[in-house]
Enzyme design. Structure first.
Site, short mmCIF file in Angstrom:
data_model
loop_
_atom_site.label_atom_id
_atom_site.label_comp_id
_atom_site.label_asym_id
_atom_site.label_seq_id
_atom_site.Cartn_x
_atom_site.Cartn_y
_atom_site.Cartn_z
N GLU A 170 -1.57 4.99 0.02
CA GLU A 170 -0.59 4.19 -0.70
C GLU A 170 0.24 5.09 -1.62
O GLU A 170 -0.20 5.41 -2.73
CB GLU A 170 -1.30 3.14 -1.56
CG GLU A 170 -2.09 2.13 -0.76
CD GLU A 170 -2.12 0.79 -1.45
OE1 GLU A 170 -1.75 -0.19 -0.80
OE2 GLU A 170 -2.47 0.72 -2.62
N GLY A 176 4.91 -2.10 -4.71
CA GLY A 176 5.58 -3.14 -5.48
C GLY A 176 7.02 -2.81 -5.84
O GLY A 176 7.62 -3.48 -6.67
#
Ligand code: PEP
Length: 255
Positions: A170, A176
């Site tokens: 990630e 986000g």
């Protein structure tokens, strides 16, 4: 063993979203969306939603995970939750080392390692998160950094226990933010992680390892990312909170 033989797993990280009542509603919507999946499906909910998530998903193909776990078995650790507390509830997975825990809650590679070994010893399956910040990528140290995060997290983990570990790559700058790593950038790092596992364990352990990509994966970009030879699934934040979007990603992983 090639990609086709590895289990694709799509896991939703709900973060700090959904009360227990809201969780029940979302799970009701998710069940039909993912019922035909030809991949593993996991939802990682807040601690307070775990009992309802376990009972609502019983008899379905959805597995339940937590988003953190403490490394001690019990004791004076106010506010913490042990691995045994999770397994007794029927929780099967736990996310460890998410960048938000590293960024906001003082998680380090060393505490990640302690959590990983405690979780595996208790019989949990681990989704281990690794990834670089924007600055680290710009400095050109992504491969080294991710290799080091992976190596430290797995100290003391046997090859047999590695079968219960998924690694989620990630990139922090893509979480986000709506910014997604290109399929090539993501593939490059996931391939590197597999090489690290081969050097630490064996080629067969590396070939069997499920490696997810996470970072603004959504219904639109999932196909391209999941087509990459070393990307076996996804850890999904925002899009896991909308049943049709999560369902579309699960369908993409089932192709
Ligand atoms: C995550 O929380 O692990 C994540 C990948 O979030 P998002 O999909 O919202 O970027």
């Amino acid at each position: 063993m090639n990609k086709a033989k590895r289990q694709a797993v799509i896991a939703g990280n709900w973060k700090m979203n959904k009360t227990a009542a809201e969780a029940a509603e979302l799970i009701n919507e998710l069940i039909p969306e993912v019922s035909g999946a030809d991949c593993g499906v996991v939802i990682c909910t807040p601690f307070t939603d775990l009992p309802v998530a376990v009972s609502k998903t019983a008899g379905t193909n959805i597995k339940v995970g937590a988003q953190n776990v403490h490394f001690e078995k019990s004791g004076a650790f106010t506010g913490e939750i042990s691995a045994d507390m999770l397994t007794e509830l029927g929780v099967e997975y736990v996310v460890i080392g998410h960048s938000e825990r590293r960024q906001y809650f003082g998680e380090t590679d060393v505490t990640v390692n302690k959590r990983v070994t405690a979780a595996l010893a208790a019989g949990l399956k681990v989704i281990l998160c690794v990834g670089e910040s924007k600055t680290e990528r710009e400095q050109g140290i992504t491969a080294e950094l991710v290799a080091l995060q992976t190596k430290i997290a797995l100290i003391g983990v046997s090859e047999a226990d590695l079968a219960n570990v998924i690694i989620a790559y990630e990139p922090v700058w893509a979480i986000g933010t709506g910014l997604t790593a290109t399929a090539e950038q993501a593939e490059d790092v996931c391939k590197g992680i597999r090489e690290v596992i081969a050097s630490l364990y064996s080629n067969s352990a590396a070939e069997a390892l499920t490696i997810q990509y996470g970072g603004s994966m959504n219904a639109k970009n999932a196909d391209e990312l999941l087509a990459m030879p070393n990307i076996d699934g996804g850890l999904i934040g925002g899009a896991s909170l909308k049943a049709p979007d999560f369902g579309a990603i699960v369908k993409a992983a089932s192709k």
